[in-house]
Motif scaffolding. Sequence first.
Motif, PDB file in Angstrom:
ATOM      1  N   PRO A 158       0.837  -1.200   0.000  1.00 44.42           N
ATOM      2  CA  PRO A 158       0.000   0.000   0.000  1.00 44.42           C
ATOM      3  C   PRO A 158       0.873   1.252   0.000  1.00 44.42           C
ATOM      4  N   TYR A 159       0.231   2.407  -0.062  1.00 41.98           N
ATOM      5  CA  TYR A 159       0.952   3.671   0.053  1.00 41.98           C
ATOM      6  C   TYR A 159       1.066   3.987   1.545  1.00 41.98           C
ATOM      7  N   SER A 160       2.261   3.815   2.094  1.00 42.44           N
ATOM      8  CA  SER A 160       2.482   3.989   3.529  1.00 42.44           C
ATOM      9  C   SER A 160       3.106   5.349   3.776  1.00 42.44           C
ATOM     10  N   ALA A 161       2.265   6.333   4.092  1.00 37.20           N
ATOM     11  CA  ALA A 161       2.723   7.703   4.279  1.00 37.20           C
ATOM     12  C   ALA A 161       3.768   7.794   5.382  1.00 37.20           C
ATOM     13  N   GLY A 162       4.885   8.446   5.070  1.00 38.34           N
ATOM     14  CA  GLY A 162       5.933   8.671   6.046  1.00 38.34           C
ATOM     15  C   GLY A 162       6.821   7.484   6.345  1.00 38.34           C
ATOM     16  N   ALA A 163       6.519   6.322   5.787  1.00 38.57           N
ATOM     17  CA  ALA A 163       7.296   5.102   6.068  1.00 38.57           C
ATOM     18  C   ALA A 163       8.292   4.837   4.935  1.00 38.57           C
ATOM     19  N   ARG A 164       9.433   4.283   5.283  1.00 41.24           N
ATOM     20  CA  ARG A 164      10.456   3.938   4.281  1.00 41.24           C
ATOM     21  C   ARG A 164      10.221   2.505   3.817  1.00 41.24           C
ATOM     22  N   THR A 165       9.231   2.348   2.961  1.00 45.29           N
ATOM     23  CA  THR A 165       8.859   1.019   2.483  1.00 45.29           C
ATOM     24  C   THR A 165       9.367   0.737   1.074  1.00 45.29           C
ATOM     25  N   MET A 166       9.840   1.751   0.378  1.00 43.01           N
ATOM     26  CA  MET A 166      10.439   1.541  -0.930  1.00 43.01           C
ATOM     27  C   MET A 166      11.944   1.356  -0.759  1.00 43.01           C
ATOM     28  N   ILE A 167      12.596   0.915  -1.830  1.00 41.16           N
ATOM     29  CA  ILE A 167      14.042   0.710  -1.836  1.00 41.16           C
ATOM     30  C   ILE A 167      14.643   1.630  -2.892  1.00 41.16           C
ATOM     31  N   LYS A 168      15.701   2.353  -2.524  1.00 37.40           N
ATOM     32  CA  LYS A 168      16.401   3.164  -3.525  1.00 37.40           C
ATOM     33  C   LYS A 168      17.832   2.669  -3.668  1.00 37.40           C
ATOM     34  N   ILE A 169      18.233   2.541  -4.904  1.00 38.03           N
ATOM     35  CA  ILE A 169      19.577   2.080  -5.232  1.00 38.03           C
ATOM     36  C   ILE A 169      20.265   3.201  -6.000  1.00 38.03           C
ATOM     37  N   LYS A 170      21.334   3.731  -5.432  1.00 34.10           N
ATOM     38  CA  LYS A 170      22.015   4.868  -6.031  1.00 34.10           C
ATOM     39  C   LYS A 170      23.433   4.486  -6.424  1.00 34.10           C
ATOM     40  N   HIS A 171      23.997   5.261  -7.315  1.00 43.56           N
ATOM     41  CA  HIS A 171      25.382   5.061  -7.723  1.00 43.56           C
ATOM     42  C   HIS A 171      26.312   5.472  -6.584  1.00 43.56           C
ATOM     43  N   VAL A 172      27.280   4.639  -6.266  1.00 45.54           N
ATOM     44  CA  VAL A 172      28.259   4.958  -5.234  1.00 45.54           C
ATOM     45  C   VAL A 172      29.654   4.788  -5.821  1.00 45.54           C
ATOM     46  N   ARG A 173      30.447   5.812  -5.688  1.00 45.89           N
ATOM     47  CA  ARG A 173      31.821   5.793  -6.187  1.00 45.89           C
ATOM     48  C   ARG A 173      32.742   6.307  -5.084  1.00 45.89           C
ATOM     49  N   THR A 174      34.020   6.171  -5.263  1.00 45.49           N
ATOM     50  CA  THR A 174      34.973   6.681  -4.281  1.00 45.49           C
ATOM     51  C   THR A 174      35.908   7.684  -4.938  1.00 45.49           C
ATOM     52  N   ALA A 175      36.411   8.584  -4.101  1.00 39.54           N
ATOM     53  CA  ALA A 175      37.374   9.588  -4.555  1.00 39.54           C
ATOM     54  C   ALA A 175      38.322   9.910  -3.415  1.00 39.54           C
ATOM     55  N   ASP A 176      39.563  10.209  -3.759  1.00 37.18           N
ATOM     56  CA  ASP A 176      40.542  10.677  -2.789  1.00 37.18           C
ATOM     57  C   ASP A 176      40.525  12.198  -2.804  1.00 37.18           C
ATOM     58  N   CYS A 177      40.274  12.806  -1.628  1.00 34.86           N
ATOM     59  CA  CYS A 177      40.113  14.252  -1.530  1.00 34.86           C
ATOM     60  C   CYS A 177      41.072  14.851  -0.510  1.00 34.86           C
ATOM     61  N   VAL A 178      41.451  16.090  -0.754  1.00 35.31           N
ATOM     62  CA  VAL A 178      42.246  16.847   0.204  1.00 35.31           C
ATOM     63  C   VAL A 178      41.313  17.360   1.307  1.00 35.31           C
ATOM     64  N   VAL A 179      41.735  17.208   2.552  1.00 36.33           N
ATOM     65  CA  VAL A 179      40.995  17.782   3.678  1.00 36.33           C
ATOM     66  C   VAL A 179      41.612  19.145   3.963  1.00 36.33           C
ATOM     67  N   ALA A 180      40.887  20.214   3.613  1.00 37.14           N
ATOM     68  CA  ALA A 180      41.442  21.566   3.679  1.00 37.14           C
ATOM     69  C   ALA A 180      40.792  22.422   4.764  1.00 37.14           C
ATOM     70  N   GLY A 181      39.878  21.856   5.519  1.00 39.98           N
ATOM     71  CA  GLY A 181      39.236  22.606   6.588  1.00 39.98           C
ATOM     72  C   GLY A 181      38.210  21.741   7.281  1.00 39.98           C
ATOM     73  N   PHE A 182      37.563  22.319   8.281  1.00 39.57           N
ATOM     74  CA  PHE A 182      36.503  21.587   8.975  1.00 39.57           C
ATOM     75  C   PHE A 182      35.559  22.576   9.642  1.00 39.57           C
ATOM     76  N   ARG A 183      34.421  22.074  10.080  1.00 39.08           N
ATOM     77  CA  ARG A 183      33.478  22.857  10.879  1.00 39.08           C
ATOM     78  C   ARG A 183      33.296  22.179  12.224  1.00 39.08           C
ATOM     79  N   TRP A 184      33.120  22.986  13.259  1.00 41.89           N
ATOM     80  CA  TRP A 184      32.856  22.441  14.585  1.00 41.89           C
ATOM     81  C   TRP A 184      31.435  21.898  14.658  1.00 41.89           C
ATOM     82  N   HIS A 185      31.245  20.883  15.474  1.00 38.35           N
ATOM     83  CA  HIS A 185      29.918  20.315  15.702  1.00 38.35           C
ATOM     84  C   HIS A 185      29.148  21.222  16.664  1.00 38.35           C
ATOM     85  N   LYS A 186      27.857  21.368  16.421  1.00 41.62           N
ATOM     86  CA  LYS A 186      27.054  22.277  17.245  1.00 41.62           C
ATOM     87  C   LYS A 186      27.014  21.840  18.715  1.00 41.62           C
ATOM     88  N   ALA A 187      27.232  20.544  18.977  1.00 39.79           N
ATOM     89  CA  ALA A 187      27.186  20.058  20.351  1.00 39.79           C
ATOM     90  C   ALA A 187      28.496  20.252  21.108  1.00 39.79           C
TER      91      ALA A 187
END
Length: 359
Positions: free
Chosen positions: A187-216
């Motif tokens: 059925p159509y289940s409002a707000g529920a994660r009842t479908m499946i999504k399959i997305k493309h996933v790839r990897t990359a090597d990246c430079v870490v040039a900065g960061f942000r502090w966590h709000k907590a």
Amino acid sequence: MPAQVTPPVEPMLAKVAAAIPDGDGWAYEPKWDGFRAIAFRDEGTVFLQSRDLKPLDRYFPEVHDALVRGLPDGCVVDGEIVIATPSGLDFDALQMRLHPAASRVERLARETPASFVAFDLLAEAGDDLRSAPTSTRRARLERLAATFVPPLHLTPHTHEHATAVDWLARFEGAGLDGVIARRLDAPYSAGARTMIKIKHVRTADCVVAGFRWHKAGPGELVGSLLLGLFDEAGTLQHVGVTSAFTMAVRRQLAADLAPLRVGALDDHPWRHWATAASGSSRMPGASSRWSAGKDLSWEPLRPERVCEVAYDHLQGDRFRHAATFRRWRPDKPPAACRYDQLEVTTPYELARVFTARGR
């Protein structure tokens, strides 16, 4: 007849899987990269509801008018608002439509008109179909969509696993985001994660040039790492962030990255962002209408460390979504982190996606 399904209605959602499920009882559709929208047609007009239950009509007047013309009263259709261009879907152009100025919205509606892609039917002729199985809702949606004309479209649909695998490979070149799988008897289940999504996933090597502090824990917990890749001119471009860490890892990152903060801004490739205007779309610390007032201030790091991340696809020259941290790459020099390591997607005509049909 008045519609029995009235807003707000939470859209049915999907959970991520690594592979397309196979076997009897599955149906497959392309995953569109746009704004989720539920259209409620009643009493001669349409209300367009966003995924977070807010109205979208004023931002997409051409879609609203097309739905008024193309849907009968008592009808509720779930779908996606997209902007189609000769090179595929344009999510950046879609974001530009969420602007408070009516004159700008009207201009962009003419210059970059949006389309509505229907993929589910919640009500028809006043009948609530949410408890009906996917197969019934799809059959009734196909009959309803037989009279659709652009900018209204019906998403392709197939029961064939091999076709879905083919779509996952080919449709990305048109800017689509993957494949959705759903049970034919669900059925159509409002707000529920009842479908499946399959997305493309790839990897990359990246430079870490900065960061942000966590709000907590500002000053103690790292919230996200700012990632960079070198372009052909040798300029380090900001390509996105990675942020899914446990609290323990966030605290350890703050300690591990502390030495790289010393003198980081002196020759930093993003040094100009420290004093740039806040409206710059390329500045990691800039606020914008998309950030909803969040603190996006950032801490520079000497760009000496490399990490491997998983990502789904690029939007322009940046990762479309937050990347997933995989591991540190101490064996990789920062200069080797270039755009040319990324997989290039073969273009595919979007018009062929709109007309694709599975059995």
